[in-house]
Design a protein around this motif. Structure first.
Motif, PDB file in Angstrom:
ATOM      1  N   HIS A 357      39.419  40.368 -29.234  1.00 39.32           N
ATOM      2  CA  HIS A 357      40.746  39.637 -28.220  1.00 39.32           C
ATOM      3  C   HIS A 357      40.961  40.352 -27.118  1.00 39.32           C
ATOM      4  CE1 HIS A 357      44.431  37.905 -27.330  1.00 39.32           C
ATOM      5  NE2 HIS A 357      45.062  39.112 -27.084  1.00 39.32           N
ATOM      6  N   HIS A 358      41.340  41.672 -27.228  1.00 39.07           N
ATOM      7  CA  HIS A 358      41.477  42.575 -25.839  1.00 39.07           C
ATOM      8  C   HIS A 358      40.447  43.206 -25.399  1.00 39.07           C
ATOM      9  CE1 HIS A 358      45.169  44.354 -23.873  1.00 39.07           C
ATOM     10  NE2 HIS A 358      44.090  44.942 -23.121  1.00 39.07           N
ATOM     11  N   LEU A 359      39.945  42.519 -24.324  1.00 30.38           N
ATOM     12  CA  LEU A 359      38.614  42.866 -23.493  1.00 30.38           C
ATOM     13  C   LEU A 359      38.886  43.941 -22.462  1.00 30.38           C
ATOM     14  CD1 LEU A 359      37.267  39.187 -22.888  1.00 30.38           C
ATOM     15  CD2 LEU A 359      36.969  40.634 -24.787  1.00 30.38           C
ATOM     16  N   VAL A 360      37.771  44.876 -22.172  1.00 31.70           N
ATOM     17  CA  VAL A 360      37.911  45.901 -21.317  1.00 31.70           C
ATOM     18  C   VAL A 360      37.570  45.401 -19.919  1.00 31.70           C
ATOM     19  CG1 VAL A 360      36.759  48.016 -20.758  1.00 31.70           C
ATOM     20  CG2 VAL A 360      36.817  47.249 -23.174  1.00 31.70           C
ATOM     21  N   PRO A 361      38.692  45.779 -19.032  1.00 31.44           N
ATOM     22  CA  PRO A 361      38.382  45.400 -17.705  1.00 31.44           C
ATOM     23  C   PRO A 361      37.175  45.873 -16.944  1.00 31.44           C
ATOM     24  CG  PRO A 361      40.386  46.251 -17.926  1.00 31.44           C
ATOM     25  CD  PRO A 361      39.778  46.284 -19.332  1.00 31.44           C
ATOM     26  N   PHE A 362      36.228  45.094 -16.226  1.00 31.24           N
ATOM     27  CA  PHE A 362      35.131  45.369 -15.780  1.00 31.24           C
ATOM     28  C   PHE A 362      34.044  45.377 -16.574  1.00 31.24           C
ATOM     29  CE2 PHE A 362      38.137  47.341 -12.877  1.00 31.24           C
ATOM     30  CZ  PHE A 362      38.005  46.665 -11.872  1.00 31.24           C
ATOM     31  N   GLY A 363      34.193  45.845 -17.944  1.00 26.12           N
ATOM     32  CA  GLY A 363      33.246  45.954 -18.823  1.00 26.12           C
ATOM     33  C   GLY A 363      33.132  44.564 -19.619  1.00 26.12           C
ATOM     34  N   GLU A 364      33.851  43.840 -19.895  1.00 26.81           N
ATOM     35  CA  GLU A 364      34.063  42.671 -20.767  1.00 26.81           C
ATOM     36  C   GLU A 364      34.438  41.405 -20.111  1.00 26.81           C
ATOM     37  OE1 GLU A 364      33.663  44.468 -25.247  1.00 26.81           O
ATOM     38  OE2 GLU A 364      35.706  44.167 -24.154  1.00 26.81           O
ATOM     39  N   PHE A 365      35.299  41.747 -18.828  1.00 28.41           N
ATOM     40  CA  PHE A 365      35.598  40.579 -17.966  1.00 28.41           C
ATOM     41  C   PHE A 365      35.954  41.144 -16.804  1.00 28.41           C
ATOM     42  CE2 PHE A 365      39.894  42.423 -18.880  1.00 28.41           C
ATOM     43  CZ  PHE A 365      40.634  42.019 -17.902  1.00 28.41           C
ATOM     44  N   ILE A 366      35.627  40.497 -15.716  1.00 28.80           N
ATOM     45  CA  ILE A 366      35.731  40.746 -14.365  1.00 28.80           C
ATOM     46  C   ILE A 366      37.200  40.476 -13.649  1.00 28.80           C
ATOM     47  CG2 ILE A 366      34.764  40.527 -12.034  1.00 28.80           C
ATOM     48  CD1 ILE A 366      32.156  39.818 -13.515  1.00 28.80           C
ATOM     49  N   PRO A 367      38.005  41.423 -13.453  1.00 25.36           N
ATOM     50  CA  PRO A 367      39.056  40.937 -12.801  1.00 25.36           C
ATOM     51  C   PRO A 367      39.030  40.380 -11.651  1.00 25.36           C
ATOM     52  CG  PRO A 367      39.373  43.222 -13.396  1.00 25.36           C
ATOM     53  CD  PRO A 367      37.839  42.968 -13.695  1.00 25.36           C
ATOM     54  N   TRP A 368      39.985  39.467 -11.045  1.00 24.85           N
ATOM     55  CA  TRP A 368      39.999  38.435  -9.978  1.00 24.85           C
ATOM     56  C   TRP A 368      39.709  39.431  -8.722  1.00 24.85           C
ATOM     57  CZ3 TRP A 368      42.638  37.949  -5.503  1.00 24.85           C
ATOM     58  CH2 TRP A 368      42.414  37.039  -4.695  1.00 24.85           C
ATOM     59  N   GLY A 369      38.724  38.956  -7.958  1.00 25.64           N
ATOM     60  CA  GLY A 369      38.427  39.846  -6.786  1.00 25.64           C
ATOM     61  C   GLY A 369      37.485  40.928  -6.906  1.00 25.64           C
ATOM     62  N   PHE A 370      37.280  41.384  -8.127  1.00 22.00           N
ATOM     63  CA  PHE A 370      36.296  42.540  -8.140  1.00 22.00           C
ATOM     64  C   PHE A 370      34.963  42.382  -8.615  1.00 22.00           C
ATOM     65  CE2 PHE A 370      40.471  44.495  -8.429  1.00 22.00           C
ATOM     66  CZ  PHE A 370      40.291  45.603  -7.775  1.00 22.00           C
ATOM     67  N   ARG A 371      34.462  41.127  -8.515  1.00 20.85           N
ATOM     68  CA  ARG A 371      32.973  40.619  -8.823  1.00 20.85           C
ATOM     69  C   ARG A 371      32.063  41.539  -8.181  1.00 20.85           C
ATOM     70  NH1 ARG A 371      31.180  37.046 -12.177  1.00 20.85           N
ATOM     71  NH2 ARG A 371      33.173  36.308 -12.454  1.00 20.85           N
ATOM     72  N   TRP A 372      32.332  41.635  -6.688  1.00 16.47           N
ATOM     73  CA  TRP A 372      31.475  42.596  -5.786  1.00 16.47           C
ATOM     74  C   TRP A 372      31.208  43.931  -6.534  1.00 16.47           C
ATOM     75  CZ3 TRP A 372      33.400  47.161  -3.798  1.00 16.47           C
ATOM     76  CH2 TRP A 372      34.854  47.448  -4.351  1.00 16.47           C
ATOM     77  N   PHE A 373      32.424  44.402  -7.027  1.00 15.14           N
ATOM     78  CA  PHE A 373      32.319  45.952  -7.476  1.00 15.14           C
ATOM     79  C   PHE A 373      31.229  45.719  -8.700  1.00 15.14           C
ATOM     80  CE2 PHE A 373      33.902  49.211 -10.397  1.00 15.14           C
ATOM     81  CZ  PHE A 373      33.411  50.502  -9.621  1.00 15.14           C
ATOM     82  N   VAL A 374      31.260  44.886  -9.552  1.00 16.74           N
ATOM     83  CA  VAL A 374      30.502  44.683 -10.880  1.00 16.74           C
ATOM     84  C   VAL A 374      29.005  44.692 -10.290  1.00 16.74           C
ATOM     85  CG1 VAL A 374      30.144  43.266 -12.932  1.00 16.74           C
ATOM     86  CG2 VAL A 374      32.457  44.036 -12.383  1.00 16.74           C
ATOM     87  N   ARG A 375      28.780  43.645  -9.460  1.00 21.82           N
ATOM     88  CA  ARG A 375      27.352  43.507  -8.975  1.00 21.82           C
ATOM     89  C   ARG A 375      26.620  44.771  -8.333  1.00 21.82           C
ATOM     90  NH1 ARG A 375      28.977  38.097  -5.428  1.00 21.82           N
ATOM     91  NH2 ARG A 375      28.717  36.295  -7.227  1.00 21.82           N
ATOM     92  N   MET A 376      27.336  45.846  -8.056  1.00 21.80           N
ATOM     93  CA  MET A 376      26.881  47.239  -7.815  1.00 21.80           C
ATOM     94  C   MET A 376      26.424  47.939  -8.765  1.00 21.80           C
ATOM     95  SD  MET A 376      29.536  48.180  -4.877  1.00 21.80           S
ATOM     96  CE  MET A 376      28.514  49.836  -4.302  1.00 21.80           C
ATOM     97  N   MET A 377      26.908  47.420 -10.185  1.00 22.36           N
ATOM     98  CA  MET A 377      26.641  48.405 -11.290  1.00 22.36           C
ATOM     99  C   MET A 377      25.270  47.590 -12.265  1.00 22.36           C
ATOM    100  SD  MET A 377      30.236  49.499 -12.782  1.00 22.36           S
ATOM    101  CE  MET A 377      31.071  47.848 -13.088  1.00 22.36           C
ATOM    102  N   ASN A 378      24.647  48.616 -12.570  1.00 22.54           N
ATOM    103  CA  ASN A 378      23.424  48.185 -13.330  1.00 22.54           C
ATOM    104  C   ASN A 378      23.725  48.386 -14.926  1.00 22.54           C
ATOM    105  OD1 ASN A 378      20.653  47.699 -14.087  1.00 22.54           O
ATOM    106  ND2 ASN A 378      20.043  49.781 -14.108  1.00 22.54           N
ATOM    107  N   MET A 379      24.608  47.293 -15.264  1.00 21.80           N
ATOM    108  CA  MET A 379      25.184  47.351 -16.527  1.00 21.80           C
ATOM    109  C   MET A 379      24.925  45.856 -17.125  1.00 21.80           C
ATOM    110  SD  MET A 379      28.476  49.360 -16.921  1.00 21.80           S
ATOM    111  CE  MET A 379      28.560  51.052 -16.868  1.00 21.80           C
TER     112      MET A 379
END
Length: 534
Positions: A357-379
């Motif tokens: 139920h409680h997901l990890v920010p950036f790890g399991e859901f992408i906070p609004w406005g931060f998709r660019w940051f997640v795209r930089m990671m090789n995960m």
């Protein structure tokens, strides 16, 4: 250069220069000591050592926050203390961002620092408010400080999905104060001790305090410890017969978990351990099977389901991702051995299923406005779907087992939601985790402390099956009774006695979440504010 003792008395400019003053340096060191109190090195020194070091850090902070300092200066020093504390407590995020996420070292470090600095704004606001509202009498100021401290920890736990890792109450587990955990929860526990610590300092520093008043300030902590020792009465009692459990620890390096050439051996080991276990329940860690059902080798899942025939009395809880692109993905636990025997865990009426139920920010859901940051990671990250807040327990014999996935057991108020109906309340807590993302950092020790606190809050045993550690059995009093060494592969076989009953914390958090904690913070501030003197 402004004199250190007067650095905060001259408005905003003096606050800036005060950062390099003696007071700023002392607060920086105190914040580091607070973080170190949450490390395994501190815990290994002697029982209760984390509480001693955290108390020392709070004593230093209370001494630095002189009545002469302006609200702006107090806010700045509180922010510095919180930032260093959180960097020390959550610096393990650097490992996942840099080693496994592929971010350059400087950028990963900057991301950690900026996050901790942002979270510490709650402490900055708390310090500023306290300095604005302080009354000048030590006991009022101490109550107001406890209120703003609780307010800051509440905000860090609730706002923007919450990130309360490293809360101050976790350092108090092995002390008499832990008896307050079933009443107040971890945030109330931390705020109560913060109040007692500053009272002991400010009662002696107050100009209008006599000897009796100063001794009363020193006695607050002793009285609180005595209350904690007396308050620790049992609210739960044994339920049914003890379960035999097997807890698996695969010790799969994170950089090998999704390598096709290494997955075969990993899948075989987990299947062999699951099928060969002869205990009532065997638990495999979070994403022990890291493949979606349609990605698994042919017949693999069928063999697992067939190995736990209905009615035989053997059960398993297995961490596995579920879903597809159209329906979305979930980080899930599937139960085997119940009455339903469909081979497909996605099928309606299939095996027991728990979705995180409680997901990890950036790890399991992408906070609004931060998709660019997640795209930089090789995960292998993405947006996962959330499971329900109140999920049914998994039944094994006379026990009701409440699963959580990794980070979820940080949120005791969400686990408490399952206690609203005492007849269906859990009798055993179970957590599956994978901390390989964070290497050999303090995260493993801290997560164990978190699980111990949940056992204290609910007075229930906890079983943890993890990829790299800590794979343990914790009793209802928060004591580790069985444990596998960390960073090794193996299976822990033990017994766990379920318990039934509802603690005061479980009762009020089940009905109102953490809102009563916020109400308590406001009450403390209102009583402590008095006729604020600037």
């Amino acid at each position: 250069m402004v004199h250190p003792g007067r650095s905060a008395d001259c408005g905003g400019a003096a606050v800036v220069t005060g950062w390099w003053s003696f007071a700023g340096l002392v607060v920086l060191l105190a914040g580091g000591l607070h973080a170190w109190a949450l490390s395994p090195a501190a815990a290994a020194l002697f029982p209760g050592a984390p509480a001693v070091f955290q108390t020392a850090a709070l004593l230093v902070l209370a001494g630095v926050l002189s009545p002469r300092r302006t609200p702006r200066a107090v806010g700045a020093l509180s922010w510095l203390y919180g930032t260093v504390w959180l960097i020390g407590a959550t610096g393990w995020m650097f490992v996942s961002l840099h080693r496994y996420g592929g971010l350059p070292g400087w950028l990963a470090a900057l991301a950690v620092v900026l996050l901790c600095a942002a979270l510490s704004l709650y402490f900055a606001l708390a310090g500023w408010l306290w300095a604005r509202w302080r009354d000048g009498r030590w006991w009022r100021d101490a109550l107001a400080w406890g209120g703003v401290w609780l307010l800051a920890e509440w905000a860090r736990a609730i706002l923007f999905t919450g990130f309360p890792w490293g809360a101050s109450g976790y350092a108090l587990i092995d002390t008499p104060l832990a008896g307050l955990a079933p009443w107040l929860g971890v945030y109330g526990l931390g705020a109560a001790w913060a109040t007692a610590v500053v009272a002991s300092v400010w009662s002696w520093r107050s100009a209008d305090s006599g000897l009796a008043s100063r001794l009363a300030g020193l006695a607050v902590g002793l009285v609180l410890a005595a209350v904690g020792a007396l308050a620790g009465r049992p609210f739960t009692e044994p339920q049914g017969a003890a379960l035999s459990v097997t807890l698996l620890q695969g010790n799969v390096p994170q950089d090998e978990k999704f390598m096709a050439e290494r997955q075969g051996a990993m899948l075989r080991w987990h299947a062999e351990q699951l099928l060969s276990a002869r205990t009532d329940l065997v638990i495999a860690p979070e994403t022990a099977i890291p493949l979606l059902p349609f990605q698994q080798p042919p017949g693999y899942w069928d063999a697992l389901v067939g190995g736990f025939p209905a009615g035989e009395g053997r059960h398993a809880l297995v961490g596995v991702p579920l879903g597809d692109f159209e329906r979305g993905y979930t980080n899930s636990i599937v139960g085997l051995g119940g009455p339903a025997r469909h081979a497909d865990p996605e099928e309606a009426g299939g095996p027991y299923r728990y979705d995180k139920h409680h997901l990890v920010p950036f790890g399991e859901f992408i906070p609004w406005g931060f998709r660019w940051f997640v795209r930089m990671m090789n995960m292998p990250l993405g947006d996962f779907a959330r499971g329900p807040l109140v999920a049914p327990s998994y039944r094994v014999k006379q026990q009701r087992i409440a699963p959580t996935v990794c980070y979820e057991d940080l949120f005791g108020e969400e686990i408490a939601a399952r206690f609203r109906d005492p007849a269906q309340a859990p009798t055993i807590l179970a957590n599956v985790s994978n901390l390989a993302w964070f290497g050999e950092s303090v995260a493993m020790h801290q997560h164990l402390q978190i699980a111990r606190m949940r056992s204290l809050e609910f007075q229930l045993p906890t079983v943890r099956a993890t990829n790299t550690g800590a794979t343990v059995v914790i009793d209802h009093a928060g004591r580790v009774t069985d444990r596998l060494p960390g960073n090794t592969r193996g299976a822990l076989v033990a017994e766990v006695q379920g318990r039934q009953g509802v603690t005061p914390f479980a009762w009020w958090a089940a009905r109102a979440g953490l809102w009563p904690a916020l109400a308590l913070a406001v009450l403390l501030i209102a009583v402590g504010r008095g006729r604020a003197r600037h």
